[in-house]
Design an enzyme around this catalytic site. Structure first.
Site, PDB file in Angstrom:
ATOM      1  N   ARG A   1      17.188 -26.675   1.453  1.00 54.80           N
ATOM      2  CA  ARG A   1      16.815 -27.584   2.542  1.00 54.80           C
ATOM      3  C   ARG A   1      15.503 -28.284   2.231  1.00 54.80           C
ATOM      4  NH1 ARG A   1      19.293 -25.286   7.901  1.00 54.80           N
ATOM      5  NH2 ARG A   1      19.575 -27.511   8.094  1.00 54.80           N
TER       6      ARG A   1
ATOM      7  N   GLN B   1      18.163 -33.595   1.457  1.00 51.52           N
ATOM      8  CA  GLN B   1      18.586 -33.737   2.849  1.00 51.52           C
ATOM      9  C   GLN B   1      19.785 -34.663   3.008  1.00 51.52           C
ATOM     10  OE1 GLN B   1      15.312 -34.332   5.610  1.00 51.52           O
ATOM     11  NE2 GLN B   1      16.793 -34.330   7.279  1.00 51.52           N
TER      12      GLN B   1
ATOM     13  N   ASP C   1      22.853 -32.546   2.947  1.00 51.24           N
ATOM     14  CA  ASP C   1      22.771 -31.304   3.702  1.00 51.24           C
ATOM     15  C   ASP C   1      23.703 -31.358   4.907  1.00 51.24           C
ATOM     16  OD1 ASP C   1      22.067 -29.078   5.105  1.00 51.24           O
ATOM     17  OD2 ASP C   1      19.917 -29.554   5.223  1.00 51.24           O
TER      18      ASP C   1
ATOM     19  N   SER D   1      22.429 -29.788   8.219  1.00 55.29           N
ATOM     20  CA  SER D   1      21.566 -30.646   9.022  1.00 55.29           C
ATOM     21  C   SER D   1      22.378 -31.663   9.802  1.00 55.29           C
ATOM     22  CB  SER D   1      20.577 -31.409   8.137  1.00 55.29           C
ATOM     23  OG  SER D   1      19.406 -30.681   7.952  1.00 55.29           O
TER      24      SER D   1
ATOM     25  N   TYR E   1      14.085 -21.042   7.315  1.00 61.32           N
ATOM     26  CA  TYR E   1      14.927 -20.209   8.171  1.00 61.32           C
ATOM     27  C   TYR E   1      14.078 -19.199   8.918  1.00 61.32           C
ATOM     28  CZ  TYR E   1      18.658 -22.366   5.592  1.00 61.32           C
ATOM     29  OH  TYR E   1      19.504 -23.286   5.058  1.00 61.32           O
TER      30      TYR E   1
HETATM   31  N1  LIG Z   1      14.235 -36.133   9.338  1.00 59.39           N
HETATM   32  C1  LIG Z   1      14.627 -34.894   9.215  1.00 59.39           C
HETATM   33  O1  LIG Z   1      15.727 -34.552   9.590  1.00 59.39           O
HETATM   34  C2  LIG Z   1      13.724 -33.861   8.622  1.00 59.39           C
HETATM   35  C3  LIG Z   1      13.865 -32.525   8.980  1.00 59.39           C
HETATM   36  C4  LIG Z   1      12.980 -31.595   8.440  1.00 59.39           C
HETATM   37  C5  LIG Z   1      12.011 -32.028   7.510  1.00 59.39           C
HETATM   38  N2  LIG Z   1      11.929 -33.338   7.165  1.00 59.39           N
HETATM   39  C6  LIG Z   1      10.934 -33.769   6.208  1.00 59.39           C
HETATM   40  O2  LIG Z   1       9.818 -34.319   6.894  1.00 59.39           O
HETATM   41  C7  LIG Z   1       9.243 -35.344   6.088  1.00 59.39           C
HETATM   42  C8  LIG Z   1       9.233 -36.603   6.893  1.00 59.39           C
HETATM   43  O3  LIG Z   1       8.426 -37.579   6.320  1.00 59.39           O
HETATM   44  P1  LIG Z   1       7.380 -38.389   7.141  1.00 59.39           P
HETATM   45  O4  LIG Z   1       6.793 -39.392   6.249  1.00 59.39           O
HETATM   46  O5  LIG Z   1       7.993 -38.850   8.394  1.00 59.39           O
HETATM   47  O6  LIG Z   1       6.304 -37.314   7.597  1.00 59.39           O
HETATM   48  P2  LIG Z   1       5.357 -36.406   6.693  1.00 59.39           P
HETATM   49  O7  LIG Z   1       5.567 -36.674   5.268  1.00 59.39           O
HETATM   50  O8  LIG Z   1       5.490 -35.036   7.230  1.00 59.39           O
HETATM   51  O9  LIG Z   1       3.918 -36.997   7.019  1.00 59.39           O
HETATM   52  C9  LIG Z   1       3.499 -37.130   8.325  1.00 59.39           C
HETATM   53  C10 LIG Z   1       2.070 -37.575   8.251  1.00 59.39           C
HETATM   54  O10 LIG Z   1       1.679 -37.935   9.553  1.00 59.39           O
HETATM   55  C11 LIG Z   1       0.313 -37.678   9.694  1.00 59.39           C
HETATM   56  N3  LIG Z   1       0.038 -37.357  11.085  1.00 59.39           N
HETATM   57  C12 LIG Z   1       0.315 -36.243  11.761  1.00 59.39           C
HETATM   58  N4  LIG Z   1      -0.108 -36.322  13.023  1.00 59.39           N
HETATM   59  C13 LIG Z   1      -0.673 -37.541  13.142  1.00 59.39           C
HETATM   60  C14 LIG Z   1      -1.316 -38.207  14.216  1.00 59.39           C
HETATM   61  N5  LIG Z   1      -1.455 -37.648  15.423  1.00 59.39           N
HETATM   62  N6  LIG Z   1      -1.783 -39.454  14.007  1.00 59.39           N
HETATM   63  C15 LIG Z   1      -1.657 -40.021  12.782  1.00 59.39           C
HETATM   64  N7  LIG Z   1      -1.078 -39.426  11.756  1.00 59.39           N
HETATM   65  C16 LIG Z   1      -0.578 -38.185  11.926  1.00 59.39           C
HETATM   66  C17 LIG Z   1      -0.009 -36.530   8.770  1.00 59.39           C
HETATM   67  O11 LIG Z   1      -1.183 -36.849   8.061  1.00 59.39           O
HETATM   68  P3  LIG Z   1      -2.609 -36.407   8.642  1.00 59.39           P
HETATM   69  O12 LIG Z   1      -2.543 -34.958   8.905  1.00 59.39           O
HETATM   70  O13 LIG Z   1      -3.580 -36.854   7.641  1.00 59.39           O
HETATM   71  O14 LIG Z   1      -2.773 -37.198   9.936  1.00 59.39           O
HETATM   72  C18 LIG Z   1       1.168 -36.487   7.795  1.00 59.39           C
HETATM   73  O15 LIG Z   1       0.768 -36.724   6.476  1.00 59.39           O
HETATM   74  C19 LIG Z   1      10.082 -35.462   4.866  1.00 59.39           C
HETATM   75  O16 LIG Z   1       9.522 -34.712   3.851  1.00 59.39           O
HETATM   76  C20 LIG Z   1      11.402 -34.879   5.304  1.00 59.39           C
HETATM   77  O17 LIG Z   1      12.168 -34.367   4.288  1.00 59.39           O
HETATM   78  C21 LIG Z   1      12.738 -34.262   7.753  1.00 59.39           C
HETATM   79  N1  LIG Z   2      13.531 -30.458   4.178  1.00 59.33           N
HETATM   80  C1  LIG Z   2      14.395 -30.946   5.000  1.00 59.33           C
HETATM   81  O1  LIG Z   2      14.539 -32.103   4.967  1.00 59.33           O
HETATM   82  C2  LIG Z   2      15.144 -30.065   5.942  1.00 59.33           C
HETATM   83  C3  LIG Z   2      16.477 -30.313   6.273  1.00 59.33           C
HETATM   84  C4  LIG Z   2      17.125 -29.496   7.207  1.00 59.33           C
HETATM   85  C5  LIG Z   2      16.429 -28.440   7.780  1.00 59.33           C
HETATM   86  N2  LIG Z   2      15.137 -28.226   7.453  1.00 59.33           N
HETATM   87  C6  LIG Z   2      14.358 -27.180   8.072  1.00 59.33           C
HETATM   88  O2  LIG Z   2      15.054 -25.968   8.192  1.00 59.33           O
HETATM   89  C7  LIG Z   2      14.878 -25.459   9.512  1.00 59.33           C
HETATM   90  C8  LIG Z   2      16.049 -24.655   9.968  1.00 59.33           C
HETATM   91  O3  LIG Z   2      17.050 -25.538  10.342  1.00 59.33           O
HETATM   92  P1  LIG Z   2      18.339 -25.097  11.167  1.00 59.33           P
HETATM   93  O4  LIG Z   2      18.392 -25.887  12.399  1.00 59.33           O
HETATM   94  O5  LIG Z   2      19.527 -25.182  10.302  1.00 59.33           O
HETATM   95  O6  LIG Z   2      18.042 -23.577  11.550  1.00 59.33           O
HETATM   96  P2  LIG Z   2      19.042 -22.451  12.084  1.00 59.33           P
HETATM   97  O7  LIG Z   2      20.315 -23.074  12.508  1.00 59.33           O
HETATM   98  O8  LIG Z   2      19.065 -21.401  11.067  1.00 59.33           O
HETATM   99  O9  LIG Z   2      18.269 -21.895  13.368  1.00 59.33           O
HETATM  100  C9  LIG Z   2      18.043 -22.693  14.492  1.00 59.33           C
HETATM  101  C10 LIG Z   2      16.701 -22.376  15.082  1.00 59.33           C
HETATM  102  O10 LIG Z   2      16.714 -21.144  15.784  1.00 59.33           O
HETATM  103  C11 LIG Z   2      15.491 -20.492  15.604  1.00 59.33           C
HETATM  104  N3  LIG Z   2      15.583 -19.035  15.836  1.00 59.33           N
HETATM  105  C12 LIG Z   2      16.065 -18.057  15.039  1.00 59.33           C
HETATM  106  N4  LIG Z   2      15.954 -16.859  15.660  1.00 59.33           N
HETATM  107  C13 LIG Z   2      15.387 -17.058  16.848  1.00 59.33           C
HETATM  108  C14 LIG Z   2      14.994 -16.223  17.928  1.00 59.33           C
HETATM  109  N5  LIG Z   2      15.180 -14.926  17.909  1.00 59.33           N
HETATM  110  N6  LIG Z   2      14.434 -16.775  19.008  1.00 59.33           N
HETATM  111  C15 LIG Z   2      14.242 -18.142  19.056  1.00 59.33           C
HETATM  112  N7  LIG Z   2      14.581 -18.974  18.080  1.00 59.33           N
HETATM  113  C16 LIG Z   2      15.151 -18.430  16.968  1.00 59.33           C
HETATM  114  C17 LIG Z   2      15.109 -20.825  14.202  1.00 59.33           C
HETATM  115  O11 LIG Z   2      13.734 -20.692  14.034  1.00 59.33           O
HETATM  116  C18 LIG Z   2      15.587 -22.258  14.077  1.00 59.33           C
HETATM  117  O12 LIG Z   2      14.555 -23.133  14.472  1.00 59.33           O
HETATM  118  C19 LIG Z   2      14.686 -26.700  10.344  1.00 59.33           C
HETATM  119  O13 LIG Z   2      13.871 -26.462  11.441  1.00 59.33           O
HETATM  120  C20 LIG Z   2      14.046 -27.710   9.412  1.00 59.33           C
HETATM  121  O14 LIG Z   2      12.670 -27.806   9.558  1.00 59.33           O
HETATM  122  C21 LIG Z   2      14.476 -29.012   6.533  1.00 59.33           C
END
Ligand SMILES: NC(=O)c1ccc[n+]([C@@H]2O[C@H](COP(=O)([O-])OP(=O)(O)OC[C@H]3O[C@@H](n4cnc5c(N)ncnc54)[C@H](OP(=O)(O)O)[C@@H]3O)[C@@H](O)[C@H]2O)c1
Ligand SMILES: NC(=O)c1ccc[n+]([C@@H]2O[C@H](COP(=O)([O-])OP(=O)(O)OC[C@H]3O[C@@H](n4cnc5c(N)ncnc54)[C@H](O)[C@@H]3O)[C@@H](O)[C@H]2O)c1
Ligand SMILES: NC(=O)c1ccc[n+]([C@@H]2O[C@H](COP(=O)([O-])OP(=O)(O)OC[C@H]3O[C@@H](n4cnc5c(N)ncnc54)[C@H](OP(=O)(O)O)[C@@H]3O)[C@@H](O)[C@H]2O)c1
Ligand SMILES: NC(=O)c1ccc[n+]([C@@H]2O[C@H](COP(=O)([O-])OP(=O)(O)OC[C@H]3O[C@@H](n4cnc5c(N)ncnc54)[C@H](O)[C@@H]3O)[C@@H](O)[C@H]2O)c1
Lengths: 460, 104, 359, 359, 460, 104
Positions: free
Chosen positions: D118, D123, D126, D129, D224
């Protein structure tokens, strides 16, 4: 001696700079009070300086001076303290008139007792003329503002032609006196003519325009003080007078602009134009307000209630409203929303809009909660609502909405109504609220008005 | 004409000062919110009471027996003082509402 | 005065909810209810502490005012009631003129809540408004539940999804609420109505108003729509077809009081819609705005789901009951003066809704 | 290279949608599909102009890559496939370790899409997701459809309705989407999760985060959740009970990979909830977060509706298919290099998702 | 003759007023150009006046004057025309230095050829000192700004102590000359000392602070011109010089404020403080920007693209962003949003937020559309995004996100990045974009920053 | 001391003018957006070229054979003129970007 001279000069200088700085600070709400204090300080310094100036030779006569100062101070202080808030513009007008009278008296003394060259005479006569006009004009303005005299009691037929003729005669007299020279008799004649012209000049101007006139006469007084400064060779008077003359003129123009009128219009238009109040129903007149005044009212109050109606929806002003809300909250104002059950055009219309703007639910009051809160609310702002705040529902049994519960907004300290015109709402009935004494209309598209308001609050 | 011209050349510095003061007067006021119009007018009015300086000069340089000048001068002082003291006091009262709330 | 509330088999909406008991008590001596009166709205009998539970027969024979949602009372039962008894229901007399005749013949004093004038003053008693509002809300949720697509736009790592398009036909109370709900859910909404005044209202909810030129003036119809010319209807049909083709959800709410609902969505139009799309027809009970819709049924046609449901408030029984019961309460508060109802009053609300009076 | 797509009886989600055909063609020679492959997603066979329609047997015996949603392939069928054939499914090996053993024993080359790491990079492939996101959205709509109340606040002439309260337990991908959808519909949303990082994410959607003190550190669990201490669990249970009592809708999404879902909503909690309230349990397939929920069933308990559904994307088959098929396309684009797949590559995505390889 | 005198005086007067008015208009973007023209007009009028002034008696020598003017004009004009945009500050510095040199030369001639009283001598010496400092100081500033000299090449150990000693010596010398009187030799010595001090004064100040120094030296030149005005009895020079002196000083202070530093810090701190650029990674330095500059950049561009990321959600800045969008659109700027598929923390996160703020769908571009549009976009504003705009995904095979498609924002003409600090995003990797030459960092909470920006755009 | 005092009293008007000019200079600049700092500095720099007036006076009043004054004066004129002409021209170029777009 030279040191004392210089110290006096420096005191004058500091006084003059204090005037400039004071005026500058007077221009912004946050610093205005300080500005007034600076200006007063400058004046004090100037008076001190003139009392101590070693270069003035003569009898001294400090008893006379002291007597005049004490009497004047007492009268001034007491009248300023006991006057009511609402009567202050009248008071200012009187004060200004007295300043003008002072200039006129000085000129007369100067003209009768001193041996002046042509320039000095011209300047003295000018100060006399202007001071006298300021005196009678201000007095009439006071009487009108205070309601002691009605417009109709002081106007004659063809008044504006009379005024023009008078003006010509006065100018002619003025030139005659300079060129030919003056006798005491002629001087008295000139004084009387000037006094009369001042009165006649103000007479045809509508009562509602008096503040503009006062401002104009104020700049006259300033100019006469400057002229007197030339006579007495006082840079301090010169600078102070010119400052007032210049800023007074600008202020007069600004005041006219704020009323959407030209200075010319005010001075020449007489009553005719002065009836142009915003909305009128029969002989009832709705007062209108604007962004800046509303902004100050809201910002310096402690509780505000918005009453949204269908107009909010039409203008799509919900987000703008939320922004204003946030801003006011951050300035310490408590903001609520009163949601009338039938506001808008469908059940829950206001809820949908305000949810879109992310207004938190706890801020929304329903009818009963709102009516309970209104009496302790400083300002109610009605945003495009009409029927739901119509007092006819309560006090006019003949009205088609009689009996419907409405928001009793008129119980709040101030009411601002934002809508585009005086037209009716869904139910098609007139709304007496708009003519209520505590109500001010803020005309324009709701979103527009709110955005302007927000901008002004930010500027405070 | 020449006279006027001469006057200008003679009092050049004074004219500079006058014009600059006028500009300063304009500049300092040009962006004032409507609610401040009345207080500002009132404050300016108080300043226009500088005419009192002239009245004081008048009396100070008069002969102690020149009752005409002294009497009129004293009246002028009184009037001017009302303008000054009353003017500043009333302005101050008007401005009371602008006492800044502490931002929370 | 005894006010009795009768249960009804066909709906889960209750004419009374617990929180209104004490308010009712302020204008009457006793409240009589049937057992299970608000079961469908998730209120058990024991939540009605201030009411007496009585049998249906007792209520009919003894109560002074008898309230029900829709009339489910036999002529015989009307006969058993007191001569002065007053019945309050939605009789829908505009749909069938025999209803009023029958009631009058039986000498029944009957108020029909659906005859309350639609004025600002009467809005708090207007059951048509409150129920239409629920219906409009629920129509969108039902459609979204059936829709095989997302409502809002989604730009995600797994691809970009376009927002759904919703077409609302008839922007009355129900239509407006449907517009608001669909917009909330992120759909792109277009709406259409014959009444010109609606344009601004639609736009005030952020939706696009689709206009057909040449609608008839309806100023004097008291807020109801009027029949339109044939030429107008043709233009309208063409436009609806075009818009429906692009739409994911079509919600129709167009009604003509006392006449069958206009057929606005033809079979041809449905055939042209995208498979998976959903139609919700709120006019199904008066024949439907969609040619294919069947009242109270969900059918599939060429991959298009057609929900014919004029009684959606029934799917949201608790809040619908609250609103309905408030309407009734407000109506009673309006007509009961000092413990009695003056059937001869010339009050507009009372006189317009009183459809039958004992001679 | 031939890529074959197999239909499956239990789902309406299709592994391929028409718009992806040409993109797939860019990395393979032929696309083979079973007839009716995307019928559930409202795509008829004739929309697949660039694919060949083949029998299941043909596809299994001839295709180089065989794709299905979940594995519905018998050992016998595995045997009929080419030795080099590669199977792509969601095998969920973490739920049952025998799965991998069985595949390896059969010498099957199998990628399990649910094993893709993940990371940001992965993504777009995935499926967990993208499907969780659909599930979270649909969970709210399902709940709202069942709820006998309005979601948003309504101040109307017929009375004021308070906004519904939604409690989301587990704010992963599905939970976050549920929060967003519920907020859109005007509900007041609270959410709860054991992972501390989630707090900010929940707040970024405008919901309130409910915190239980003393959660375990989960930094190294790759996104997770980890099992929590008993004391923590008690505090958590108390809090959930308190919040559930006030809630109109409870949506649970808490899962523990490879273990039964934690029982977070007890029977006692359900008994304390308001009649008419709705629980949606997205963890139903791994035992459910709610003690009473039954997988794939909607039940009533003391007036509370409990929807046990781990396969909500199936209720939104068209867009879910689009997303799923995009995930597969992106995965194939990632692992196919110049027309072939190198099973020995040390690419992280490839190696982690390759759960079985012919020895 | 008297008429011509007066006309000349009036010309001077108008010239002086033009200076004031020009400076005033220079203070606002809309009128700045007009202001420059007014000031130039005033200068032209002054030069004309001095050429025609009948009161100056002497040889006339118009050929010399003409020659000097033609040569100077040509050089000035040509260098102003062919200089590159980026090199303009250097040019200004040179110009300023030449002005200083001019003042110094005049003083020398005055001191050596005229018979001055103490006051005149003091003033001339003062003009010489200040002019000379402005000359060498400006030249060094030019050399530093232009990269012709490195900071390290012109500083000596303990430089600031040396400077203080030098200053004391110079002042002592100055007083000595006034009190004791001067010889040509002493004068040359004083000149050399002054020139040297100017150089030494600027030497230890960091290259990045040069604009502040230039502004300060500019006000020096103004003061020396005013002093020369006293020598030549020219009110025009006096007023012009004083205006520059005063406004230059204020401007210097404002410039320091804009850099979040005190003037003292700049002058004394030397290099040490000048390294305080906003964010640095090794020897890479990110440039930072502020609300006003960003506002002008956005308002005067024709296309703007917002790239929202998780930070937008954290700051809950979506509505503020929409408001800025509306404002820019109303000013004729085309605004789009680029939505990266994984921006935020859940699929569709940005969609949810922007829908909440009512951003119309057609304004949202997905990855491909956005990347196609970026090269023709004037300004990309990144609002709290990080990973999704990280070029490492494209050019750094060792990066954990290598291969992920990102928004190629660096292809736009300008990039503004709004975030709170230099810290990383979800993926935890550094972002080279922040050090890109076209990137400016706008630090602060996104909502805050956007609101400030909006306020500034409204002020334009 | 007395000398200074005397000087002040003698040149009072000049001092007023100086102070008012300084205030005007402050007032006029006090609220300038950052982007205008450089153009403003550049414009002010051009104005500081008024020193050229002095250079012209110098030459005009020099004797035609006072080569020292004339030569130095001419150099001064050239330098001043570069400052003036170049200064205004460069400022104008800097300000080109502020050409107001017509609001749509
Ligand atoms: N879309 C999805 O489904 C999903 C799910 C899970 C993970 N992700 C991951 O999350 C990332 C998303 O990328 P992104 O570019 O949107 O976000 P990011 O790479 O997480 O960057 C967000 C930036 O926002 C800044 N920030 C936070 N709070 C702020 C505030 N109040 N005011 C101004 N700036 C603020 C932070 O920098 P500062 O701390 O310097 O302010 C941070 O560098 C990707 O890596 C993606 O894979 C995405
Ligand atoms: N890098 C990426 O782009 C990417 C993509 C997909 C997911 N993720 C990350 O992986 C994480 C897990 O995703 P998911 O939705 O498939 O998780 P999941 O389906 O495994 O679980 C769902 C949620 O339930 C919560 N949970 C588990 N046990 C619990 C408990 N006892 N009480 C309350 N909450 C509990 C977990 O913390 C999770 O947030 C996501 O939150 C996300 O940040 C990242
Ligand atoms: N809630 C419901 O379910 C429902 C349904 C149908 C009818 N109604 C009826 O609708 C009415 C609702 O009352 P209300 O007070 O909300 O609305 P209203 O009485 O209809 O008044 C709305 C006012 O908004 C002003 N307005 C319109 N557009 C505007 C704009 N762009 N900017 C500023 N002002 C604007 C109009 O005045 P100007 O033209 O002067 O601007 C108008 O007077 C009630 O009579 C109610 O009975 C309600
Ligand atoms: N005064 C009040 O407070 C109040 C209260 C309730 C309703 N009303 C008014 O009464 C109006 C009618 O309300 P309703 O919702 O009960 O109406 P309705 O149910 O009778 O009809 C629904 C809508 O369908 C429209 N329609 C009819 N024929 C159509 C056709 N051929 N094509 C397209 N649209 C067609 C109607 O114009 C109406 O807007 C409302 O719009 C409202 O303004 C007023």
């Amino acid at each position: 001696m030279i040191i004392q001279n210089t110290l006096v000069d420096i005191a004058y200088l500091i006084g003059a700079v204090s005037f400039v700085w004071g005026l500058r600070l007077l221009g912004s709400p946050d610093t205005a009070r300080k500005g007034n204090t600076y200006a007063a300080f400058g004046m004090g310094l100037g008076i001190l300086a003139v009392l101590l100036d070693p270069r003035i030779d003569g009898g001294g006569n400090y008893a006379w001076i002291g007597g005049g100062m004490v009497v004047g101070s007492l009268i001034g202080w007491l009248s300023a303290k006991k006057i009511q808030m609402t009567a202050m513009p009248q008071m200012v007008s009187i004060f200004n008139g007295l300043g003008g009278a002072c200039a006129a008296i000085l000129s007369i003394v100067e003209l009768t007792t001193q041996d002046l060259d042509t320039g000095g005479m011209a300047i003295s006569l000018f100060a006399l003329l202007i001071g006298a006009i300021a005196f009678t004009g201000s007095m009439l303005a006071y009487l009108k503002l205070d309601g002691k005299l009605k417009d109709s009691q002081v106007t004659w037929p063809k008044h504006s032609i009379i005024n023009q003729v008078l003006l010509l005669i006065t100018i002619g007299f003025f030139i005659y006196l300079i060129v030919v020279g003056h006798t005491t008799g002629l001087l008295i004649g000139f004084l009387v003519l000037s006094l009369f012209y001042g009165w006649s000049f103000v007479a045809p101007i509508g009562g509602a325009d008096m503040p503009v006139v006062i401002s104009l006469l104020n700049s006259f007084t300033g100019i006469s003080a400057a002229a007197a400064g030339l006579i007495y060779g006082s840079n301090f008077m010169l600078v102070g007078g010119i400052l007032v003359g210049a800023s007074g003129t600008i202020l007069t123009v600004l005041m006219c602009q704020a009323m959407n009128r030209s200075l010319f219009n005010v001075l020449i238009g007489g009553f005719a134009a002065s009836g142009g109040a915003a909305g009128a129903d029969g002989d009832q007149v709705a007062k209108s307000t604007n962004a800046i005044d509303s902004a100050i009212l809201l910002n310096y109050s402690s509780s505000v209630m918005f009453v949204p109606g269908y107009g909010l929806a039409v203008a799509q002003a919900q987000k703008a409203l939320k922004e204003l809300d946030d801003l006011l909250e951050s300035n310490g104002v408590d903001v609520k929303y009163a949601i009338h059950p039938v506001a808008g055009r469908m059940p829950g219309h206001m809820n949908v809009l305000l949810a879109e703007a992310d207004v938190p639910y706890p801020k929304l009051l329903d009818l009963d909660e709102a009516n309970a809160a209104i009496p302790s609310t400083d300002v109610v702002v009605i945003v495009g609502a009409n029927d739901v705040v119509n007092p006819a529902a309560i006090d006019d049994p003949s009205s088609s909405i009689y009996g419907m519960p409405v928001l009793n907004v008129w119980e709040a300290k101030h009411v601002i109504v934002m809508k585009r015109s005086m037209s009716t709402g869904y139910a098609g009935i007139q709304n007496q609220l708009f003519f209520h004494e505590r109500t001010k209309m803020f005309f324009g598209d709701a979103k527009d008005s709110i955005q302007k308001l927000t901008a002004e609050v930010k500027n405070l | 004409m020449t006279q006027i011209m001469q006057f200008i050349s003679d009092n050049l510095l004074l004219i500079y000062l006058l014009i600059f003061t006028v500009i300063l007067g304009f500049e300092v006021i040009s962006k004032v919110p409507t609610v401040l119009h009345t207080p500002l007018m009132s404050g300016a009015n108080a300043i226009s009471g500088v005419i009192i300086i002239g009245a004081i000069i008048l009396i100070r340089r008069s002969a102690p027996d020149d009752i005409f000048s002294l009497a009129l001068g004293t009246v002028a002082i009184a009037l001017g003082m009302i303008n000054v003291v009353g003017g500043f006091a009333v302005t101050d009262r008007m401005l009371e509402m602008f006492k800044k709330k502490k931002k929370s | 005065m005894i006010i009795g509330f009768l249960k009804e088999g066909t709906t889960d909406i209750a004419p009374i909810v617990p929180k209104n008991q004490s308010k009712l008590k302020a204008i009457c001596e006793e409240i009589w209810i049937e057992s299970g009166i608000a079961k469908g709205a998730f209120y058990a009998d024991d939540t009605f502490a201030e009411a007496a539970i009585k049998s249906r027969a007792d209520i009919i024979s003894t109560a002074d005012v008898i309230v029900q949602i829709t009339p489910d009372i036999t002529d015989e039962e009307y006969g058993q009631a007191k001569a002065s008894a007053i019945f309050i229901c939605q009789y829908a007399p505009f749909n069938d003129e025999n209803i009023v005749k029958g009631l009058s013949a039986n000498g029944v004093n009957a108020f029909s809540l659906d005859m309350i004038p639609r004025t600002s003053l009467a809005q708090s008693m207007d059951v048509l408004s409150s129920m239409a509002s629920v219906a409009g809300y629920k129509a969108v949720l039902s459609a979204l539940t059936m829709l095989p697509r997302y409502a809002p736009m989604m730009i995600t790592a797994a691809g970009s999804i376009k927002p759904s398009k919703v077409l609302v036909i008839g922007a009355g109370v129900a239509g407006l609420q449907a517009i608001a709900t669909a917009r909330r859910n992120g759909a792109v909404v277009e709406a259409f109505d014959t009444r010109a005044a609606v344009r601004e209202e639609v736009q005030s909810l952020g939706a696009k108003f689709v206009e057909v030129e040449g609608a008839k003036d309806d100023k004097d119809a008291g807020g109801y729509a009027v029949e339109q010319s044939d030429e107008y209807k043709q233009r309208q049909a063409a436009l609806i077809q075009e818009k429906s083709k692009a739409a994911d959800i079509v919600i129709t709410t167009a009604q003509l009081r006392g006449r069958p609902a206009p057929k606005l969505v033809t079979e041809d139009t449905v055939n042209n819609m995208k498979p998976g799309s959903v139609i919700v027809d709120l006019a199904a009970s008066t024949g439907g705005n969609c040619a294919l819709s069947q009242n109270d049924k969900v059918i599939q046609h060429n991959g298009v789901t057609i929900i014919g449901d004029s009684n959606l408030p029934n799917k949201m029984p608790q809040d619908a009951s609250t609103l309905y019961s408030n309407n009734i309460l407000n109506f009673l508060k309006h007509i009961v003066k000092e413990g009695s109802i003056d059937l001869n009053s010339d009050d507009e609300i009372l006189s317009k809704s009183l459809i039958s009076k004992k001679a």
